[in-house]
Structure formats: C-alpha cells, structure tokens
Design an enzyme around this catalytic site. Structure first.
Site, mmCIF file in Angstrom:
data_model
loop_
_atom_site.group_PDB
_atom_site.id
_atom_site.type_symbol
_atom_site.label_atom_id
_atom_site.label_comp_id
_atom_site.label_asym_id
_atom_site.label_seq_id
_atom_site.Cartn_x
_atom_site.Cartn_y
_atom_site.Cartn_z
ATOM 1 N N GLY A 167 49.462 21.363 -15.441
ATOM 2 C CA GLY A 167 48.751 20.747 -15.905
ATOM 3 C C GLY A 167 48.997 19.615 -15.652
ATOM 4 N N CYS A 180 48.552 14.863 -14.752
ATOM 5 C CA CYS A 180 47.134 14.479 -14.798
ATOM 6 C C CYS A 180 46.434 14.861 -16.206
ATOM 7 C CB CYS A 180 46.692 15.189 -13.471
ATOM 8 S SG CYS A 180 45.122 15.115 -13.476
ATOM 9 N N GLY A 211 47.043 -2.912 -12.351
ATOM 10 C CA GLY A 211 46.557 -2.768 -11.565
ATOM 11 C C GLY A 211 45.578 -0.948 -12.090
ATOM 12 N N TYR A 212 45.297 -0.482 -11.640
ATOM 13 C CA TYR A 212 44.089 0.753 -12.087
ATOM 14 C C TYR A 212 44.335 1.350 -13.408
ATOM 15 C CZ TYR A 212 46.630 5.134 -11.095
ATOM 16 O OH TYR A 212 46.732 6.138 -10.606
ATOM 17 N N ALA A 249 52.643 -1.384 -17.019
ATOM 18 C CA ALA A 249 51.825 -0.149 -16.075
ATOM 19 C C ALA A 249 52.428 -0.808 -14.400
ATOM 20 C CB ALA A 249 50.858 -0.145 -16.251
ATOM 21 N N HIS A 268 14.356 9.703 -8.093
ATOM 22 C CA HIS A 268 14.456 8.894 -8.707
ATOM 23 C C HIS A 268 13.613 9.035 -10.657
ATOM 24 C CE1 HIS A 268 12.661 4.902 -9.906
ATOM 25 N NE2 HIS A 268 11.743 5.147 -9.987
#
Lengths: 475, 483
Positions: free
Chosen positions: A45, A48, A189-190, A276, A451
């Site tokens: 895996g 991620c 950043g993200y 990060a 809707h």
C-alpha cells in the site's frame, strides 16, 4: 553475484514497491497473464495507504465530526465533544489495515507473487532482495522487465533532522497519540496545510512558516485564499517570507528560529516542529548503475510516454518518475507500464491529472487555468459559480468558495477547472471527465444535474461560461 | 562535429507521408545546403528533398520503398562546429518548427476551431487507445464529432488510408471543384425508420445510416425493414466472397503492391465519379480524310516553329466550337443548391498516361488560342505530367475532358467522367476502316468517338447532337475557320 544461500527465481516482471503505483502495475500485469513479482520493503500500500493519503483523510474526517458538532450553534446544535486522540488513531489504523489487507488479498487472488524485502539491481536482469531482520537472508530474481515504483520520502530541512519527537514528518504527525498544545508547521504546501487545519481543529495552536508569501503556493490565488482565510479563522498563524533556520531544545519544548530575506531572525516557542517542505524520490537504494541507469540531479528517473526508462526493459512510475507526485498519477502510470510490458499499445496520453487538497475548504483542480490555456494558444472563456448561490451548500452551512470551468471559446472544449469549497475534491472529477472526453461547455451545461446538490455548481459554471447561468448574473 | 537529425519536412501541401523513391546521396557523402538528398513520392508528385546543411551524410534512416511519415527522422547529418553554436541550434530549431507547423495547422483546421497555435487533439480516451492500436496519428485525423472531436469511426477511416484530408486533396489535385453533394450522398447522420425496423437493424448489426434509402420523407432518408434485411444479406454475401477470395489466394502466388500515391488518387477519383454520376456513353465514327490531309500539310510548317503538330489541337477546337452551341456539356451539377452551373469558359482537361498513373493537365481558354499554341502547350503540359514536375494548379479546374486512348490503340471505350464535369470525349485510333460511300465499301481514315455524359444533366439526344456537331467540324475542318 550469487551469495551462498541465495535462491534465484525467474519472473516476467518484477515490480519494486507496492504503493498505489506498484500494486496497480502488478495487478494489471497479472490480469494480462504476466508472471509478476511484487517486492515491498515495508508495507503493502506504500506511503499513500499507510502513512499518507488514507490515514490523513481518516483523521481529517474524524476531526471534522467533532469540529462540526462543536461549531453548529447557529444551526441550533449544542455540543462539546471531547476527542481521545489515541482512540482516533486506533480507528484510523483499522481503516489502513482494512485497505492494505484488501490490497494483499487482491494480489493473492490475482496471482501476484508478493515478496517482502529491500530490492536492488545486481545486473541488467537480476534483482537482489534482502529480507528484513537478522538471518533472513536474501534471494535473487531474474526478471524480463522491471518497474521501479519506489515512491518518495519527505525532504529533510538542513538542521531539522527528523527525530520523531521534536522534529517530525507528516507520517509521525499522523501517529500522534496526544494532541500537542502547539506546533510550528514548516511549509504551507498541501501537506502542511492539511495537517495545520486538522491540528487547529483539534485545538493545537498552529504557526505556519512559509518561505513564499501565501498558503498553497502553486495554486491560483483566488483558490488558495479561502483556505488561508479559513485557517486563520481556526487560529492558525501564518509567518510568510521566512525560512526555518535552526531549533534548540528547551525545558518545555523547543525553540524554532526563522530568518527572513534580510537575515532578520524570529523565535517561536513550541512543542513540536512539523516539517513538510516537499518530497524526494527514493532511488538511492536501488543500485541503478547495475542496470545501466542513472537519475537526474534531483534523483528522478526520466521516462517516456510509455513509462520506459533509458533502459528498454526497465520502467519507472509514480513519484520516482517526477511530477506530478500524486498517488492517482502513479496508479495510472502503473497500469500503462503493465500493459506495455504485456505488449499492449498503452501510453500516457491523458489530457490532465487532477489534484485535490483536503483542507477546509477543500481544493480540487484539473487541467488548465485561464492563464495556462492562453499560454497554450487557446482563446479561453471562463465560467464561475459561487457556492453562496448553491442551495445545497447553504443547507450545509458551508458556502465559501466556487467552481470555475475553463474552456476554449470557439470550440467550447472544456480545458480545465478549479474548485474551492465543500467537496471540491469530489466535484472536480466531473470536469476531469469533461476534459478527457473532449466534452464541450454545452455538454456539461445541458447535462441535467440532481437538485439539490453541490454538483449543480459545476453545471451552472458551464452555463455561466456560455452566458446562460440561471442563478447568477451572466457576464 | 555536430550531428543533426533532419526530419522529413512536409514536401507537399499538408501531406502526412511520402514514399522514399531513391536516395540521391550515400552515407559518408559530402553535401551542400539545398542539394537534393532524396526523391520522395507523395500522393501528388515526386519531389526532391533538399539538405538543410553543409556537411556529410552520417546516416540514412530509411530504405527506398519505405513510406516515411512527415516529421520522422529522415537523415542524420554531421556538420563542422561543436554543435552548440547558436547558428546550428537555430538551424535545428528552424527545421523542427518547420515540421511542427503542418501538424499544428492540420490539427487546427481539422479539430474545428480549437484555438490557434495549440496542437492539442480532442478525442476521448477510448478513441485515443484505438488510434494507438491502429497506429494512427491523431494529429492528422479530421474529427467529425461535436466541434471537430475525433470519433472512433474517424480513426478507423484514417487507418484505412481513407482520411478526409487525403480525399479533399485528391479532389483538388485532379478535379479542382469542391462538390458537397458527394459527401451528402455517401453518409447520412439521420435516418427515419419505424421502431420495428430499428430493432431489426440492431439484431442484424446493421448501421441504419448505411442502408440505401427507400424514400425521402420530410427531407430525411427513410428505410424499411425489408431494405435493412436486404442490406444485411448483401453485406454477408460480400463477406463470404471476401473470405473465398482470401482462401483461394492462400496457396497461389500473389504479390501485394501498395495502393498509394497517384494510383490511389486516381482510384478514389474514379470511384467518386462512377458512383456519383449515372454514366451513358454515346459512340460514333467520323471520316477524317480532310483532317488527316490538313495535318500532313501543316506538320512541317509547325515543326519549323519547333512544334509537333498532332490531331489533338483540331479536336480541341472542334469540341470547343460544339460546346459553345451545347452549353450543358460544359457544366457542373451543384446538387446542394439544386442548380446546374454553366461555364462560359473552356478549360479542357487532356488525360495523359504516365508511369505513375493517369493525370489530367488542363489547357486554359482553348476558345481563345490558335492551333499552334494549343499544340505547343499541350505537349509541354504532357511532358511535365510525365516527369511529374507539373503543379497541382495545372491539373485543376477543367470544364470538359478529352481522353486519347487511341494513341495506344483501340476504337471505342466507355470513359469515366472527370468528376464533377458532365462530359468526356474519348478518341479512338485514326485508321483506315471500311466505310460505305454511294453503295460501295471503301477504305477511309476514320476517327471513332466515345462521348460519356452525366445523364443527370445531359440527355442522350443532346449528347448525340453534340457529337454530330463535333463530327461536322472534324469531317470538314474549314468550318472551324467560320467561328
């Protein structure tokens, strides 16, 4: 070189790394009757599923349950939830286990041979796999083709070596069993913004240090702006234009020193520093020269439109092959590489790779912005629809943001879209499909959308670009 | 020394590939800029490909006979210098951008108005995959979907070498006039049918739009269940026949020759003509004793002016004189506008057999030119067609054509119209043939005539009257002087 005790096995295809790129490649190849060996040094895996996308989303969603409940007094809901961080992380680990078990079972049932160990090239057609732990030995694999899918690791900032306690990376941040009182996050950043948002919602005092002058650099300013404003409303303090230069341990935690462009220093007292500042490819452990490959200066492997490296029978996918360093890009590349190995005429020919940021509000982008479309020679037309005019957004109490769609004016072909707001990560998929299909604005605008849903904003944005929006003034 | 990869440039106007006829240089040869290095045949002509460099030929990447895609590395040159000089870099850049242009233009023109200067191709993933499977370059495919989006059918058509661009070029090369009616007839995008018929079509895997229409209703094609079944049977029979042919061929020696270039252009043109216009051919013979005598008398005089005098200029004058009287034979049908276009100019196409196949150069304003001029001009055009230095423009826009198959031998033929013209005159060989004069069979020089007409525009009676008038002029060339 054969070592005593080595066992050598032949395989059509060796896939190195079982992240979202590697396991997708292995499964696709096995579906096409290729004999596949999937080698993973740590956990099936990859980053991620184990330490990145999935655990972070689990924590973000669980935190939102508490945060939403605590902040709905305007809607007549009164609650003061308390969060047991250790239990939340346990639950998150359960989600991860469920997913990684699923991948493992898929591999078994599809006939992928999974091997645990660290692989390196011995020669052009041989991989040596060293098994973990003392006395576990190693074995060799003779391969016809290899796919390098070893992913990436966080970049270490000079002077900020990760120690798992005072200076942590995103992976360690997702394993915290106690909510820290305060954290300095280096990098907006993200990854930095997702973690800052979730920590701030859990009650941590967050300070974000970013060298550039806005959050989510690289995204259009009007897309990143609502994210930065919401973060500020949650109590996140931004320090722009400064770089973290050093840290020292104190009695109660650490002191992080930052420096601006003029060399002016500031000090921040905090419990932890979360760094990060980007990710770098993992290619240094592969002994690439044995197979005749070398990386570029940044450690990436160059590949062609079929994910092939400079050595014909070796492919590279995912983060090791460069931007975009995104799981879904890796999976797609993995499938393409597997099909090429199986002799199919596959190629990377997608028009766009979407990206999402799971901040509050979320961000979703795909394809071209107006400026990029102009730079590519299109004559773009843009339609935009704010969530404030969307009924479903009003009912959730979350109306910041918008959906924007970019198209070629003459032909109407949809070229891209940007969304910031509730469920933007999901909404962008529709525009991605439009871009990939060569759909026109009219195709999107004339598709009846349910809707009341947020997806109506996409339809209305397309209508807006055509001058036919119903719920806002047209251009 | 610097190495330069020279990519095959667009050697025609928007051609996608060319067949390498022969190399004019060998590896190791020294070349100068603009020196021809290869002969390449496109569907239009054979052209020389010039070297863009002064240097030596390091590598020739193809074999004669190969079909080379435009933009593929063609020759590697080595030039003096370190390769990183601004000049050579600029030369590289120039070459590259030169080659990029056509594909961009093609993509633009074909993908509708998808932005200027962008080479993005709009095609869904499934279509892109199909293109890869079939080895089709999407950039060279014309999309027929919304806004020019490329469909699976477009890609498959392109794979069969049946791309619209080629057809369009072909049309211009040989006939000049665009004819929207042809396209309208070969494909329909809407067909009326009852639900039961539609269901039957689905069961039989028949495309309703491909079934010949039974009648027109409200301006739309209507097909019946019977028509669908008939079409399905015909398709099945054709497949069986194909299979039989293939099977029969298996143990017999066969050779496969590429259907390309001029051969394919001619073939497509003939197919379009024959399947568009209902052809009728009218045959007659004229005694040309006088004409033969005239031409014999004048031949030396013409030779003195360095002109080889044939019968063709006389036939041209006779035809034009008759056309002036029968304007419908010098016309074109515009089916879409529901109009017949009568042309008040006389540009006559003359079919020329070349080694590569049939070409039809055009003599302009034949009514305004003298016999000697026509003789000289027709000779020059035929020579240029044979050595293929003729330009596209010189083969476009004729209003009536003549085919002189008699030059090789034979009496009568059934010529195919040079579409979209509505008439073509075939000339047999002038020979002594038995003719009845005053009740006696005598030998006379006769010229057999075969006039094919498009029966949509011209009726048989008019064709016969026209041929009678041509006969009068050819039987007694003095009449030409009265015009």
């Amino acid at each position: 070189m054969m070592v005593v005790g080595d066992i050598s096995t032949g395989t059509d295809l060796a896939v190195i790394g079982a992240g979202p790129g590697g396991y997708a490649a292995a499964l696709r190849a096995a579906q096409l009757d290729v004999d596949v060996t999937l080698i993973e040094k740590d956990a099936v895996g990859g980053v991620c599923l184990n330490y990145g996308c999935i655990p972070s989303k689990a924590l973000i969603s669980a935190t939102d349950v508490a945060y939403e409940a605590a902040t709905a007094e305007d809607r007549g809901v009164y609650a003061s939830p308390s969060v047991d961080m250790a239990e939340m992380v346990d639950w998150k680990d359960g989600v991860v286990d469920q997913l990684t078990d699923g991948v493992r079972r898929l591999c078994e049932s599809t006939g992928v041979h999974v091997v645990e160990g660290r692989a390196e090239f011995a020669d052009e057609h041989t991989l040596r796999v060293a098994h973990g732990g003392e006395g576990q030995g190693s074995e060799s694999f003779e391969f016809e083709h290899a796919i390098v899918a070893t992913g990436s690791r966080p970049v270490e900032l000079p002077g900020f070596a990760f120690d798992g306690e005072h200076v942590i990376d995103s992976r360690a941040a997702l394993e915290l069993t106690e909510i820290p009182d305060d954290v300095v996050v280096v990098g907006a950043g993200y990854i930095g913004m997702e973690l800052s948002t979730v920590l701030a919602k859990l009650g941590t005092d967050v300070t974000v240090v970013e060298m550039l002058d806005e959050a989510l650099p690289g995204f259009p300013t009007d897309v990143s702006r609502p994210v930065q404003e919401r973060a500020e409303a949650l109590g996140v303090e931004f320090v722009f234009g400064e770089a973290a230069s050093e840290w020292t341990e104190t009695d109660e935690g650490i002191t992080v020193v930052t420096e601006d462009a003029d060399g002016e220093e500031s000090e921040f007292y905090t419990e932890k520093a979360l760094v990060a500042v980007g990710r770098q490819p993992v290619t240094d452990s592969l002994n690439l020269s044995a197979v005749g490959l070398e990386t570029d200066d940044d450690g990436f492997l160059e590949t062609d439109h079929q994910c092939r490296t400079a050595v014909d029978h070796v492919f590279a996918i995912g983060d090791v092959s460069g931007e975009p360093m995104l799981a879904h890009a890796a999976s797609h590349e993995g499938e393409v590489a597997a099909e090429v190995v199986a002799g199919e005429p596959a190629a990377l020919d997608q028009q766009a790779v979407p990206a999402a940021v799971f901040t509050d509000p979320e961000v979703g982008v795909v394809g071209l912005t107006r400026a990029e479309a102009e730079a590519e020679g299109f004559d773009p037309v843009v339609g935009r629809f704010p969530f404030a005019a969307n009924g479903r957004a009003l009912t959730t109490g979350d109306t910041d943001g918008f959906v924007r769609i970019v198209a070629d004016e003459d032909s109407g072909f949809v070229l891209g879209g940007q969304a910031v707001g509730p469920e933007a990560s999901e909404l962008i998929a529709e525009i991605g499909l439009a871009v990939e299909m060569g759909a026109t604005l009219e195709d999107v605008a004339a598709t009846v959308h349910t809707h009341p849903t947020l997806s109506e904003a996409t339809m209305e944005a397309a209508k807006h670009a055509l001058g036919e929006a119903i719920h806002i003034r047209n251009r | 020394m610097a190495r330069h990869e020279f990519r095959l440039p667009d050697v025609g106007e928007g051609v996608a590939e060319g067949e390498l006829v022969e190399w004019l240089v060998a590896e190791g040869d020294t070349v100068t800029e603009d020196q021809a290095v290869a002969e390449v045949e496109t569907d239009k002509a054979v052209v020389d490909v010039p070297s863009p460099y002064d240097g030596t030929v390091a590598e020739l990447h193809w074999e004669p006979g190969d079909v080379v895609p435009v933009g593929d590395v063609f020759v590697t040159f080595e030039t003096e210098g370190d390769g990183e000089t601004a000049e050579s870099a600029a030369a590289d850049e120039e070459t590259r951008s030169d080659q990029d242009e056509p594909s961009e233009e093609t993509a633009d023109a074909e993908a509708g108005a998808a932005g200027e200067g962008t080479d993005r191709v709009f095609a869904p993933p499934r279509v892109r995959r199909r293109a890869r499977e079939l080895g089709v370059d999407l950039g060279s495919v014309e999309g027929t979907g919304p806004s020019g989006r490329i469909t699976e059918a477009d890609v498959e058509a392109a794979a069969e070498g049946d791309t619209e661009p080629t057809t369009a070029d072909t049309e211009e090369a040989v006939t000049a006039e665009p004819e929207p009616q042809a396209a309208a007839e070969t494909t329909r995008d809407r067909t009326l049918a009852t639900p039961a018929t539609r269901r039957r079509a689905e069961e039989l895997d028949v495309d309703l739009d491909a079934v010949p229409m039974v009648e027109e209703r409200d301006g739309e094609a209507y097909v019946s269940t019977a028509a669908v079944e008939e079409y399905a049977d015909a398709q099945a029979a054709a497949q069986v026949a194909d299979a039989a042919t293939v099977a029969a061929g298996e143990d017999r020696e066969e050779e496969r020759v590429p259907y390309r270039g001029v051969r394919r252009t001619v073939g497509e043109q003939m197919e379009r003509s024959k399947f568009t216009a209902p052809h009728v051919t009218h045959h007659d013979t004229v005694v040309v004793e006088e004409l033969v005598a005239w031409r014999a008398d004048l031949k030396d005089r013409a030779a003195a002016a360095d002109v080889q005098l044939t019968y063709l200029p006389f036939v041209l004058k006779a035809v034009v004189a008759a056309l002036e009287e029968f304007p419908y034979l010098n016309s074109q049908l515009d089916a879409e506008a529901e109009e017949i276009v009568l042309k008040h100019y006389y540009d006559i196409g003359v079919a020329v057999a070349t080694d590569a196949g049939l070409m039809v150069p055009v003599l302009r304003d034949v009514d305004e030119k003298g016999i000697l001029d026509l003789a000289a001009e027709s000779q020059a055009l035929a020579d240029r067609a044979r050595d293929r230095s003729i330009s596209r423009e010189e083969m476009q826009g004729s209003t009536f054509s003549i085919t002189n198959f008699g030059a090789i031998g034979g009496e009568y033929a059934t010529p195919i119209l040079n579409h979209p013209e509505v008439a073509i005159l075939g000339l047999g060989a002038i020979e002594d043939r038995p003719v009845v004069e005053d009740g006696e069979v005598v030998a006379r020089k006769t010229l057999p005539l075969s006039l094919t007409i498009d029966h949509r525009v011209v009726d048989g009676a008019v064709a016969a009257a026209f041929v009678n008038r041509v006969k009068e002029y050819l039987a007694d060339p003095r009449l030409l002087l009265l015009d």
